[in-house]
Write a protein that holds these residues in place. Structure first.
Motif, PDB file in Angstrom:
ATOM      1  N   MET A   1       0.830  -1.210   0.000  1.00 16.52           N
ATOM      2  CA  MET A   1       0.000   0.000   0.000  1.00 16.52           C
ATOM      3  C   MET A   1       0.863   1.259   0.000  1.00 16.52           C
ATOM      4  N   ALA A   2       1.996   1.221   0.686  1.00 12.42           N
ATOM      5  CA  ALA A   2       2.889   2.382   0.673  1.00 12.42           C
ATOM      6  C   ALA A   2       3.435   2.622  -0.724  1.00 12.42           C
ATOM      7  N   TYR A   3       3.768   1.553  -1.435  1.00 13.96           N
ATOM      8  CA  TYR A   3       4.246   1.701  -2.809  1.00 13.96           C
ATOM      9  C   TYR A   3       3.142   2.206  -3.728  1.00 13.96           C
ATOM     10  N   LEU A   4       1.909   1.768  -3.488  1.00 18.04           N
ATOM     11  CA  LEU A   4       0.797   2.212  -4.324  1.00 18.04           C
ATOM     12  C   LEU A   4       0.395   3.657  -4.019  1.00 18.04           C
ATOM     13  N   LEU A   5       0.563   4.085  -2.779  1.00 20.81           N
ATOM     14  CA  LEU A   5       0.166   5.435  -2.392  1.00 20.81           C
ATOM     15  C   LEU A   5       1.272   6.475  -2.585  1.00 20.81           C
ATOM     16  N   ALA A   6       2.492   6.047  -2.765  1.00 16.41           N
ATOM     17  CA  ALA A   6       3.613   6.988  -2.892  1.00 16.41           C
ATOM     18  C   ALA A   6       3.438   7.982  -4.042  1.00 16.41           C
ATOM     19  N   PRO A   7       3.004   7.569  -5.232  1.00 17.14           N
ATOM     20  CA  PRO A   7       2.824   8.559  -6.302  1.00 17.14           C
ATOM     21  C   PRO A   7       1.688   9.541  -6.022  1.00 17.14           C
ATOM     22  N   GLN A   8       0.768   9.189  -5.161  1.00 22.34           N
ATOM     23  CA  GLN A   8      -0.357  10.063  -4.855  1.00 22.34           C
ATOM     24  C   GLN A   8       0.061  11.319  -4.104  1.00 22.34           C
ATOM     25  N   ILE A   9       1.253  11.299  -3.514  1.00 21.97           N
ATOM     26  CA  ILE A   9       1.728  12.481  -2.779  1.00 21.97           C
ATOM     27  C   ILE A   9       1.991  13.639  -3.736  1.00 21.97           C
ATOM     28  N   LEU A  10       2.187  13.352  -5.016  1.00 22.73           N
ATOM     29  CA  LEU A  10       2.407  14.420  -5.991  1.00 22.73           C
ATOM     30  C   LEU A  10       1.197  15.344  -6.097  1.00 22.73           C
ATOM     31  N   TYR A  11       0.006  14.809  -5.919  1.00 24.84           N
ATOM     32  CA  TYR A  11      -1.201  15.639  -5.973  1.00 24.84           C
ATOM     33  C   TYR A  11      -1.236  16.636  -4.815  1.00 24.84           C
ATOM     34  N   VAL A  12      -0.714  16.241  -3.678  1.00 32.48           N
ATOM     35  CA  VAL A  12      -0.638  17.157  -2.543  1.00 32.48           C
ATOM     36  C   VAL A  12       0.290  18.324  -2.882  1.00 32.48           C
ATOM     37  N   PHE A  13       1.434  18.000  -3.470  1.00 36.67           N
ATOM     38  CA  PHE A  13       2.378  19.061  -3.816  1.00 36.67           C
ATOM     39  C   PHE A  13       1.860  19.947  -4.944  1.00 36.67           C
ATOM     40  N   MET A  14       1.168  19.356  -5.925  1.00 33.64           N
ATOM     41  CA  MET A  14       0.589  20.183  -6.986  1.00 33.64           C
ATOM     42  C   MET A  14      -0.453  21.135  -6.418  1.00 33.64           C
ATOM     43  N   ALA A  15      -1.299  20.634  -5.522  1.00 34.87           N
ATOM     44  CA  ALA A  15      -2.309  21.499  -4.898  1.00 34.87           C
ATOM     45  C   ALA A  15      -1.653  22.574  -4.043  1.00 34.87           C
ATOM     46  N   LEU A  16      -0.565  22.241  -3.367  1.00 30.62           N
ATOM     47  CA  LEU A  16       0.160  23.228  -2.572  1.00 30.62           C
ATOM     48  C   LEU A  16       0.732  24.331  -3.459  1.00 30.62           C
ATOM     49  N   PHE A  17       1.368  23.945  -4.548  1.00 33.11           N
ATOM     50  CA  PHE A  17       1.963  24.947  -5.434  1.00 33.11           C
ATOM     51  C   PHE A  17       0.899  25.804  -6.103  1.00 33.11           C
TER      52      PHE A  17
ATOM     53  N   PRO B   1      -0.663  31.539 -10.852  1.00 31.84           N
ATOM     54  CA  PRO B   1      -0.166  31.923 -12.180  1.00 31.84           C
ATOM     55  C   PRO B   1       1.186  31.293 -12.531  1.00 31.84           C
ATOM     56  N   LYS B   2       2.031  31.171 -11.552  1.00 32.41           N
ATOM     57  CA  LYS B   2       3.357  30.593 -11.804  1.00 32.41           C
ATOM     58  C   LYS B   2       3.273  29.089 -12.079  1.00 32.41           C
ATOM     59  N   TYR B   3       2.426  28.382 -11.359  1.00 33.39           N
ATOM     60  CA  TYR B   3       2.321  26.930 -11.481  1.00 33.39           C
ATOM     61  C   TYR B   3       1.067  26.499 -12.249  1.00 33.39           C
ATOM     62  N   HIS B   4       0.590  27.362 -13.094  1.00 31.44           N
ATOM     63  CA  HIS B   4      -0.606  27.064 -13.882  1.00 31.44           C
ATOM     64  C   HIS B   4      -0.420  25.826 -14.769  1.00 31.44           C
ATOM     65  N   SER B   5       0.791  25.554 -15.169  1.00 26.77           N
ATOM     66  CA  SER B   5       1.041  24.406 -16.045  1.00 26.77           C
ATOM     67  C   SER B   5       0.791  23.075 -15.338  1.00 26.77           C
ATOM     68  N   TYR B   6       0.647  23.077 -14.013  1.00 29.83           N
ATOM     69  CA  TYR B   6       0.334  21.853 -13.282  1.00 29.83           C
ATOM     70  C   TYR B   6      -1.142  21.476 -13.365  1.00 29.83           C
ATOM     71  N   LEU B   7      -1.999  22.412 -13.733  1.00 31.24           N
ATOM     72  CA  LEU B   7      -3.445  22.133 -13.764  1.00 31.24           C
ATOM     73  C   LEU B   7      -3.814  20.986 -14.700  1.00 31.24           C
ATOM     74  N   PRO B   8      -3.342  20.965 -15.957  1.00 29.22           N
ATOM     75  CA  PRO B   8      -3.696  19.819 -16.813  1.00 29.22           C
ATOM     76  C   PRO B   8      -3.160  18.495 -16.273  1.00 29.22           C
ATOM     77  N   LEU B   9      -1.961  18.518 -15.724  1.00 24.82           N
ATOM     78  CA  LEU B   9      -1.393  17.304 -15.145  1.00 24.82           C
ATOM     79  C   LEU B   9      -2.233  16.823 -13.971  1.00 24.82           C
ATOM     80  N   TYR B  10      -2.676  17.761 -13.149  1.00 22.24           N
ATOM     81  CA  TYR B  10      -3.511  17.427 -11.994  1.00 22.24           C
ATOM     82  C   TYR B  10      -4.833  16.811 -12.444  1.00 22.24           C
ATOM     83  N   VAL B  11      -5.484  17.466 -13.414  1.00 20.07           N
ATOM     84  CA  VAL B  11      -6.797  16.991 -13.870  1.00 20.07           C
ATOM     85  C   VAL B  11      -6.677  15.625 -14.543  1.00 20.07           C
TER      86      VAL B  11
END
Length: 137
Positions: A40-56, A62-72
């Motif tokens: 489960m830790a291996y399966l959940l590890a990539p999910q932490i990227l969504y937390v960082f995208m939402a944080l940025f 405006p600076k991190y707008h390019s993360y929106l398509p990746l997030y969606v």
């Protein structure tokens, strides 16, 4: 830095709560079951990227707008995987909900199911934000 986005803040807080909940529930699963905590830790590890995208996006959209398509798109793929999981394990899911024993595996299964509508809301919200920002340009 523009920290005046309540929608981005709520998405960030949702992502943090979602990750903490899933990590706590997955850590409480016994290693004797099919789904071990290490898996489960291996399966959940990539999910932490969504937390960082939402944080940025909350810090400076405006600076991190390019993360929106990746997030969606990433959330959409995650949603389709969750829906495929619900479709393939529907009988065991219904059995878990009806005959809830209180085990950690049951709680994890129910948590994944409860998160599906919240993921849909998140995808729609960020998709609308992406569409609005595309119309502004």
């Amino acid at each position: 830095m523009k920290l005046h986005r309540p929608l981005s803040l709520s998405i960030f807080l949702y992502e943090v709560v979602r990750m903490v909940t899933l990590l706590v529930l997955s850590a409480s699963v016994r290693s004797a079951s099919f789904v071990s905590p290490a898996l489960m830790a291996y399966l959940l590890a990539p999910q932490i990227l969504y937390v960082f995208m939402a944080l940025f996006l909350w810090i400076d959209e405006p600076k991190y707008h390019s993360y929106l398509p990746l997030y969606v798109w990433g959330k959409s793929i995650s949603l389709w995987a969750a829906l495929l999981w619900v479709f393939t394990s529907f009988q065991s899911l219904v059995k878990t909900i009806v005959m809830y024993t209180g085990s950690a595996a049951d709680s994890l299964m129910i948590a994944f199911t409860v998160l599906i509508p919240l993921e849909i809301v998140t995808i729609i919200t960020m998709g609308i934000k992406l569409k609005r920002s595309a119309e502004d340009n």
